[in-house]
Design a protein around this motif. Structure first.
Motif, short mmCIF file in Angstrom:
data_model
loop_
_atom_site.label_atom_id
_atom_site.label_comp_id
_atom_site.label_asym_id
_atom_site.label_seq_id
_atom_site.Cartn_x
_atom_site.Cartn_y
_atom_site.Cartn_z
N ASN A 291 -10.15 13.36 -2.21
CA ASN A 291 -11.10 12.24 -2.26
C ASN A 291 -10.58 11.18 -3.22
N ALA A 292 -11.26 10.03 -3.27
CA ALA A 292 -10.78 8.96 -4.15
C ALA A 292 -11.90 8.02 -4.52
N SER A 310 13.39 10.93 -9.72
CA SER A 310 14.39 9.89 -9.50
C SER A 310 13.79 8.67 -8.82
N ARG A 311 12.75 8.89 -7.98
CA ARG A 311 12.09 7.80 -7.28
C ARG A 311 10.65 8.20 -6.99
N LYS A 312 9.75 7.23 -6.94
CA LYS A 312 8.34 7.53 -6.74
C LYS A 312 7.78 6.73 -5.57
N ILE A 313 7.06 7.45 -4.70
CA ILE A 313 6.43 6.85 -3.52
C ILE A 313 4.93 7.06 -3.62
N ALA A 314 4.15 6.01 -3.41
CA ALA A 314 2.69 6.13 -3.38
C ALA A 314 2.22 6.00 -1.94
N VAL A 315 1.48 7.00 -1.46
CA VAL A 315 0.84 6.94 -0.15
C VAL A 315 -0.66 6.91 -0.42
N ILE A 393 -0.11 11.36 -2.92
CA ILE A 393 -0.96 11.21 -1.74
C ILE A 393 -2.41 11.16 -2.21
N LYS A 394 -3.09 10.03 -1.95
CA LYS A 394 -4.50 9.94 -2.41
C LYS A 394 -5.28 8.93 -1.57
N ALA A 395 -6.50 9.34 -1.21
CA ALA A 395 -7.44 8.48 -0.47
C ALA A 395 -8.77 9.21 -0.38
N SER A 396 -9.78 8.52 0.10
CA SER A 396 -11.03 9.21 0.41
C SER A 396 -10.78 10.21 1.53
N HIS A 397 -11.58 11.26 1.54
CA HIS A 397 -11.35 12.39 2.44
C HIS A 397 -11.32 11.98 3.91
N ALA A 398 -12.17 11.02 4.29
CA ALA A 398 -12.27 10.61 5.69
C ALA A 398 -11.00 9.96 6.22
#
Length: 411
Positions: A291-292, A310-315, A393-398
Motif C-alpha cells: 500500500n502507499a 550500484s544503481r537504483k530504480i524506482a517503480v 516497488i511501491k503503490a497503493s494495493h489496487a
C-alpha cells in the motif's frame, strides 16, 4: 435475499457475537490505528507478547467492520477454509454456552476508511492500551473526510475511550499523533527518534555484508537503560518505529528491555511491507508494494537511499484515496526521485505527476518511463534491470504492483 441484505445481516450477526464474546471472556484489548505502519506494529507487539501471554492478533487486513469481529470470534489460521463462516459461527455459539479456552489478550487493528468506522469498532471492543502509529500531512483515505484534521480526530477516538488505568502509546515524531496526549486521561507512553520520547530510537543503520543488505540495527533506550536491536530482513525506519511501539506496550505489561529485545529476534516482516528480496539478474527488490500514502512513500524513498547499490530504480504507482491532495502529493514525491534514483518507472494516472515532477527536477527523459497498468510495466522493468540494481516497488494495493514483483523476483 439480495447480496447487500445478506452482507448486512452477516455484519450485524458477527457484530453481536463479538460483543457477547468480549463480555463473557473479558480479554485485554490492544488497539492500533494510524495511516502508516499499523500491520508492522501489530506484528511487532504480537511478537513481544506471545512469549508471555496467550495472545491473538488479526491476520492480514482483518481490521474493518467484518474482519475485526471475525478476529475476536476465531483464529483465522486455525479454522480458515471454504467453511470458515460456518465454523467460526458454530465455535462462537458454543463458546458462549460453554466455558472454553480463549486468549488473554487481543491485538486489533482499527481501520478508519471513512467517518464513523472507529466508533463502530469501539462499540465492539474498547481497548485498555491504544497505539497510534503515524498520520502525516496527507493521510490515506483523506478523500472521504473533510481534511487531514478530520482523519486525526477519527483516529484519536481510540485514546479518548481509554480508562485512567490504560496506556496511550503515541509516536512522538508525528505532531498530529503527539497532540492526542491531551485527549485522554490514560497514562502516556511515547516513542520515536526525538530525544524527549520515553522510548528513544537511536543509532539507526542499515546492515550490509559487502553489497548484500542484511537488515537494520538501532538502540532502544528507556529510563536510562538501553538495548541493541537487530532486525534481519527488515528495512526502513517504519520497522524501527514498529518495534519501539511494541517495546512501549511490553513495558506497560512489566517487561524489561532485555526481554523485549530477545523477543524481537523472532520478528518477521510481512510480505509487501519493506522486505528486500532477491531479484533476477543478481538484483535486490525493496518490496513495499502492499500500500502507499505520501508519508509511507517518503519513508520508502528514504529506505532506498540508505541501502547501498550500484544503481537504483524506482517503480512507483498511484497513491489512492487522497482526493484533492493527489496532484501535489504525487508531485512532491516526484521532486525527491532524482536525488536517490537513476531510473523512474511510474504506473497509473496519478503517478504521471511523479514522472513530470522528476523531469522538472532534472531527471533525464530517457530514464523516465510511464505506464497505465502493472501488466504493461512488468516486462519493461525486467529489461531495465542489471546486476547489482536495487529496485523499489511501491503503490497503493489496487495498482497491483505485486505483478511486477512476481515478474522480476528470483524464484
Amino acid at each position: 435475499m439480495s447480496n447487500d441484505k445478506l452482507r448486512q445481516y452477516l455484519r450485524n450477526f458477527i457484530h453481536q457475537l463479538a460483543i457477547w464474546t468480549i463480555q463473557k471472556y473479558q480479554p485485554g484489548i490492544i488497539a492500533i490505528t494510524g495511516t502508516v505502519g499499523k500491520t508492522s506494529t501489530k506484528e511487532a507487539i504480537y511478537t513481544v507478547l506471545k512469549r508471555y501471554r496467550h495472545v491473538r492478533a488479526n491476520k492480514g487486513n482483518f481490521n474493518n467492520e467484518i474482519g475485526m469481529p471475525l478476529t475476536i470470534l476465531g483464529d483465522y489460521e486455525e479454522i480458515k477454509g471454504k467453511l470458515f463462516w460456518i465454523k467460526v459461527t458454530l465455535i462462537s455459539l458454543l463458546r458462549l454456552v460453554f466455558r472454553m479456552k480463549y486468549p488473554e489478550l487481543l491485538i486489533l487493528e482499527y481501520a478508519a476508511d471513512k467517518p464513523g468506522d472507529i466508533k463502530y469498532l469501539l462499540d465492539i471492543a474498547k481497548p485498555q492500551i491504544s497505539v497510534i502509529t503515524a498520520i502525516g500531512d496527507v493521510p490515506v483515505h483523506v478523500e472521504f473526510y473533510s481534511g487531514p484534521e478530520a482523519v486525526a480526530r477519527e483516529k484519536s477516538k481510540i485514546v479518548e475511550v481509554l480508562p485512567s488505568t490504560g496506556f496511550a502509546v503515541l509516536n512522538y515524531d508525528d505532531a498530529s499523533v503527539l497532540a492526542m496526549k491531551d485527549r485522554t486521561r490514560a497514562h502516556i507512553m511515547t516513542y520515536g527518534f526525538n530525544k524527549d520520547a520515553h522510548i528513544l530510537i537511536s543509532n539507526y543503520e542499515v546492515r550490509m555484508e559487502g553489497k548484500n543488505p542484511l537488515g537494520i540495527a538501532f538502540k532502544l533506550t528507556y529510563g536510562g537503560s538501553f538495548v541493541p536491536v537487530r532486525l534481519d530482513g527488515c528495512f526502513g525506519r517504519v520497522q524501527a518505529y514498529a518495534t519501539a511501539a511494541a517495546a512501549s506496550v511490553g513495558i506497560a505489561f512489566g517487561l524489561n528491555l532485555v526481554k523485549i529485545s530477545e523477543a524481537l529476534l523472532d520478528y518477521q516482516i510481512m510480505s509487501g511491507r519493506g522486505r528486500i528480496i532477491p531479484g533476477i539478474k543478481q538484483t535486490y527488490i525493496l518490496d513495499d508494494s502492499y500500500n502507499a500514502s505520501p508519508l509511507s512513500m517518503e519513508a520508502a524513498i528514504e529506505t532506498a537511499k540508505n541501502v547501498g547499490s550500484s544503481r537504483k530504480i524506482a517503480v512507483l504507482g498511484d497513491m489512492l484515496e487522497i482526493g484533492k491532495y493527489a496532484p501535489e502529493a504525487h508531485e512532491s514525491i516526484g521532486r525527491q526521485i532524482p536525488k536517490v534514483f537513476d531510473i523512474l518507472v511510474t504506473v497509473g494516472n496519478g503517478a504521471k505527476f511523479i514522472a513530470s515532477a522528476a523531469l522538472k527536477k532534472g531527471m533525464p527523459k530517457k530514464n523516465v518511463l510511464s505506464f497505465d497498468t502493472a501488466d504493461e510495466a512488468k516486462l519493461e522493468v525486467q529489461k531495465l534491470m542489471k546486476k547489482g540494481d536495487l529496485i523499489l516497488i511501491k503503490a497503493s494495493h489496487a495498482i497491483r504492483l505485486d505483478k511486477v514483483i512476481e515478474e522480476i523476483r528470483q524464484i
